[in-house]
Design a protein around this motif. Structure first.
Motif, PDB file in Angstrom:
ATOM      1  N   THR A 125      32.312  34.118  39.256  1.00 39.80           N
ATOM      2  CA  THR A 125      34.153  34.764  39.479  1.00 39.80           C
ATOM      3  C   THR A 125      34.876  33.684  37.841  1.00 39.80           C
ATOM      4  O   THR A 125      34.391  33.550  37.498  1.00 39.80           O
ATOM      5  CB  THR A 125      33.744  32.675  40.320  1.00 39.80           C
ATOM      6  N   ARG A 126      35.446  34.209  38.092  1.00 38.05           N
ATOM      7  CA  ARG A 126      37.478  34.658  36.973  1.00 38.05           C
ATOM      8  C   ARG A 126      38.245  34.420  37.695  1.00 38.05           C
ATOM      9  O   ARG A 126      39.069  34.899  38.933  1.00 38.05           O
ATOM     10  CB  ARG A 126      36.164  35.711  36.432  1.00 38.05           C
ATOM     11  N   PHE A 127      38.627  33.776  37.086  1.00 34.38           N
ATOM     12  CA  PHE A 127      40.498  33.579  36.909  1.00 34.38           C
ATOM     13  C   PHE A 127      40.706  34.519  35.511  1.00 34.38           C
ATOM     14  O   PHE A 127      40.575  34.145  34.629  1.00 34.38           O
ATOM     15  CB  PHE A 127      41.132  31.843  36.831  1.00 34.38           C
ATOM     16  N   ALA A 128      41.579  35.753  35.816  1.00 41.69           N
ATOM     17  CA  ALA A 128      42.228  36.169  34.881  1.00 41.69           C
ATOM     18  C   ALA A 128      43.205  36.840  34.884  1.00 41.69           C
ATOM     19  O   ALA A 128      44.125  38.195  35.399  1.00 41.69           O
ATOM     20  CB  ALA A 128      41.605  38.247  34.268  1.00 41.69           C
ATOM     21  N   PRO A 129      44.914  35.659  34.018  1.00 38.17           N
ATOM     22  CA  PRO A 129      45.756  35.965  33.911  1.00 38.17           C
ATOM     23  C   PRO A 129      45.889  36.788  33.092  1.00 38.17           C
ATOM     24  O   PRO A 129      45.913  36.573  31.288  1.00 38.17           O
ATOM     25  CB  PRO A 129      45.986  34.226  33.688  1.00 38.17           C
ATOM     26  N   SER A 130      47.192  37.587  32.909  1.00 37.61           N
ATOM     27  CA  SER A 130      47.761  38.072  32.183  1.00 37.61           C
ATOM     28  C   SER A 130      49.038  37.063  31.245  1.00 37.61           C
ATOM     29  O   SER A 130      49.786  36.814  31.636  1.00 37.61           O
ATOM     30  CB  SER A 130      49.019  39.490  32.768  1.00 37.61           C
ATOM     31  N   PRO A 131      48.945  37.013  30.094  1.00 34.33           N
ATOM     32  CA  PRO A 131      50.044  36.247  29.575  1.00 34.33           C
ATOM     33  C   PRO A 131      51.044  36.612  28.819  1.00 34.33           C
ATOM     34  O   PRO A 131      51.194  37.103  27.445  1.00 34.33           O
ATOM     35  CB  PRO A 131      48.483  35.643  28.229  1.00 34.33           C
ATOM     36  N   ILE A 138      41.325  36.180  29.659  1.00 35.33           N
ATOM     37  CA  ILE A 138      42.449  36.436  28.784  1.00 35.33           C
ATOM     38  C   ILE A 138      43.302  38.175  29.282  1.00 35.33           C
ATOM     39  O   ILE A 138      42.159  39.144  27.842  1.00 35.33           O
ATOM     40  CB  ILE A 138      43.607  35.907  27.697  1.00 35.33           C
ATOM     41  N   GLU A 139      43.679  38.722  30.111  1.00 36.69           N
ATOM     42  CA  GLU A 139      44.143  39.785  30.210  1.00 36.69           C
ATOM     43  C   GLU A 139      45.302  40.264  29.466  1.00 36.69           C
ATOM     44  O   GLU A 139      46.340  40.457  29.968  1.00 36.69           O
ATOM     45  CB  GLU A 139      44.357  40.126  31.376  1.00 36.69           C
ATOM     46  N   ASP A 140      45.289  41.018  28.241  1.00 42.18           N
ATOM     47  CA  ASP A 140      46.233  39.979  27.085  1.00 42.18           C
ATOM     48  C   ASP A 140      46.531  42.153  26.422  1.00 42.18           C
ATOM     49  O   ASP A 140      46.827  42.531  25.346  1.00 42.18           O
ATOM     50  CB  ASP A 140      45.773  39.372  25.857  1.00 42.18           C
ATOM     51  N   SER A 169      44.723  50.867  32.367  1.00 52.31           N
ATOM     52  CA  SER A 169      45.058  50.731  32.724  1.00 52.31           C
ATOM     53  C   SER A 169      44.452  49.408  33.372  1.00 52.31           C
ATOM     54  O   SER A 169      43.502  49.256  33.339  1.00 52.31           O
ATOM     55  CB  SER A 169      45.386  51.531  34.330  1.00 52.31           C
ATOM     56  N   TYR A 170      45.774  48.640  34.531  1.00 52.85           N
ATOM     57  CA  TYR A 170      44.964  47.324  34.674  1.00 52.85           C
ATOM     58  C   TYR A 170      43.456  47.941  35.092  1.00 52.85           C
ATOM     59  O   TYR A 170      42.196  46.858  35.643  1.00 52.85           O
ATOM     60  CB  TYR A 170      46.080  46.589  35.443  1.00 52.85           C
ATOM     61  N   HIS A 171      43.754  48.630  36.305  1.00 54.58           N
ATOM     62  CA  HIS A 171      42.250  48.645  37.128  1.00 54.58           C
ATOM     63  C   HIS A 171      41.490  49.745  36.746  1.00 54.58           C
ATOM     64  O   HIS A 171      40.445  48.483  36.985  1.00 54.58           O
ATOM     65  CB  HIS A 171      42.162  50.244  38.157  1.00 54.58           C
ATOM     66  N   THR A 225      37.256  37.129  42.782  1.00 57.13           N
ATOM     67  CA  THR A 225      38.258  36.617  43.922  1.00 57.13           C
ATOM     68  C   THR A 225      39.526  36.924  43.547  1.00 57.13           C
ATOM     69  O   THR A 225      39.616  37.012  42.122  1.00 57.13           O
ATOM     70  CB  THR A 225      38.044  34.923  43.627  1.00 57.13           C
ATOM     71  N   ARG A 226      40.131  37.219  44.400  1.00 53.56           N
ATOM     72  CA  ARG A 226      42.043  37.414  44.237  1.00 53.56           C
ATOM     73  C   ARG A 226      42.833  37.538  45.321  1.00 53.56           C
ATOM     74  O   ARG A 226      42.263  37.016  46.731  1.00 53.56           O
ATOM     75  CB  ARG A 226      42.068  38.225  43.220  1.00 53.56           C
ATOM     76  N   GLY A 227      44.238  37.299  45.341  1.00 53.00           N
ATOM     77  CA  GLY A 227      44.915  37.318  46.114  1.00 53.00           C
ATOM     78  C   GLY A 227      44.779  38.480  47.245  1.00 53.00           C
ATOM     79  O   GLY A 227      44.492  39.565  46.496  1.00 53.00           O
TER      80      GLY A 227
HETATM   81  N1  GLU Z   1      45.916  40.464  35.228  1.00 55.28           N
HETATM   82  C1  GLU Z   1      45.723  40.791  36.609  1.00 55.28           C
HETATM   83  C2  GLU Z   1      46.704  39.231  36.942  1.00 55.28           C
HETATM   84  O1  GLU Z   1      47.126  38.409  36.225  1.00 55.28           O
HETATM   85  C3  GLU Z   1      44.219  39.873  36.983  1.00 55.28           C
HETATM   86  C4  GLU Z   1      44.296  40.509  38.609  1.00 55.28           C
HETATM   87  C5  GLU Z   1      42.555  40.521  39.381  1.00 55.28           C
HETATM   88  O2  GLU Z   1      42.662  38.970  39.739  1.00 55.28           O
HETATM   89  O3  GLU Z   1      42.329  41.479  38.991  1.00 55.28           O
HETATM   90  O4  GLU Z   1      47.052  39.911  37.836  1.00 55.28           O
END
Ligand code: GLU
Length: 287
Positions: free
Chosen positions: A16-22, A52-54, A194-196, A212-214
């Motif tokens: 799994t992963r957590f992928a936040p944008s900083p 880290i989605e930078d 793009s993000y996609h 996993t994501r919202g």
């Molecule tokens: N960087 C995206 C966000 O923070 C990640 C979304 C995802 O989990 O795919 O919303």
């Protein structure tokens, strides 16, 4: 194009992963997402990754990425950090070229203003682009990045006549319908993806087997599933979980000034205690 992706290991737990944008500090909603991903991997003997989605150059800042790591530590999570998006630009560029060459995507030079003035259909995600630039531009007309965006071509995808599905641990089997996203932008004018496009390629490159994501990102998965098909990528399972809402019933967002994890951490709050309260809320929401 040769791309190497990690194979799903037999009998291995989910990755799994957590992928936040900083581009800001994390808030409670992020903590919730990170805990869902972390605990699933922990419970099922898998691995939890931090990415880290930078990609958004000017808005991404190293101090935000540092704060993210400190916040996760403060919450008592353990992770394995993988390559940030800024190191993967060539992967995105190659995939974009491939989609364009195979005519699944086309260049679009429209400005926001022009798009606002066009007749359009309203799709699930708001405005859908009506395809005005389709067939107008040849790839060789635009040697310079930054002049055009790249859009998926809905008609080309429909002509494929394929029924694609994804397995969602909450929603079950879902059909990925290209009409849900239309001619969506996969390379932005100002960025190499793009993000996609970036997130889909990264999940494959990182060997993620359970995304996993919202629930707010549910519609994106229609796009991602099609990108996986067109680019020959492995297909992970998904879990679109409930969102943690603020007192006003709205999604907690950075922009709304909800308290950041950094503020809570620096005020001496117990991070592990907070994580446990979020777990209790998850049980209540049924994730
Ligand atoms: N960087 C995206 C966000 O923070 C990640 C979304 C995802 O989990 O795919 O919303």
């Amino acid at each position: 194009m040769e791309r190497e992706f990690k194979e799903r290991g037999l009998n291995a737990g989910p990755v799994t992963r957590f992928a936040p944008s900083p581009n800001g500090y994390l808030h409670l909603g992020h903590a919730y997402c990170a805990i869902v991903a972390h605990d699933l991997a922990a419970r099922e003997g898998g691995r939890f990754l931090l990415r880290i989605e930078d990609i958004d150059g000017p808005r991404s800042r190293p101090e935000f990425a540092d704060a993210i790591r400190r916040d996760l530590e403060w919450l008592g999570l353990e992770w394995h950090e993988v390559a940030p998006q800024s190191t993967r630009l060539e992967l995105y560029a190659q995939a974009a070229r491939e989609l364009e060459q195979e005519r699944f995507a086309y260049r679009c030079s429209c400005t926001r203003q022009e798009i606002a003035g066009l007749e359009h259909r309203i799709g699930s995600d708001g405005v859908e682009y009506p395809g005005s630039c389709k067939g107008l531009h040849r790839p060789e007309d635009f040697a310079d990045a930054g002049q055009t965006a790249l859009r998926l071509d809905l008609d080309a995808l429909l002509a494929e006549n394929r029924e694609l599905v994804w397995q969602d641990r909450k929603a079950g089997t879902v059909i990925a319908d290209p009409r849900e996203f239309g001619d969506v932008v996969i390379v932005r004018k100002d960025l190499p993806a793009s993000y996609h496009l970036a997130a889909t390629l990264d999940d494959a490159a990182d060997g993620v087997t359970l995304v996993t994501r919202g629930l707010d990102l549910f519609s994106s998965t229609h796009v991602h599933r099609w990108l996986q098909e067109l680019l020959g990528l492995p297909v992970p399972d998904y879990w679109h979980h409930s969102l943690l809402l603020g007192e006003d019933g709205e999604k907690l967002a950075k922009s709304k000034g909800s308290p950041t994890l950094k503020d809570r951490r620096l005020s001496g709050e117990d991070g592990r205690g907070l994580a446990d309260r979020l777990r209790a809320m998850q049980r209540e929401l049924g994730t």
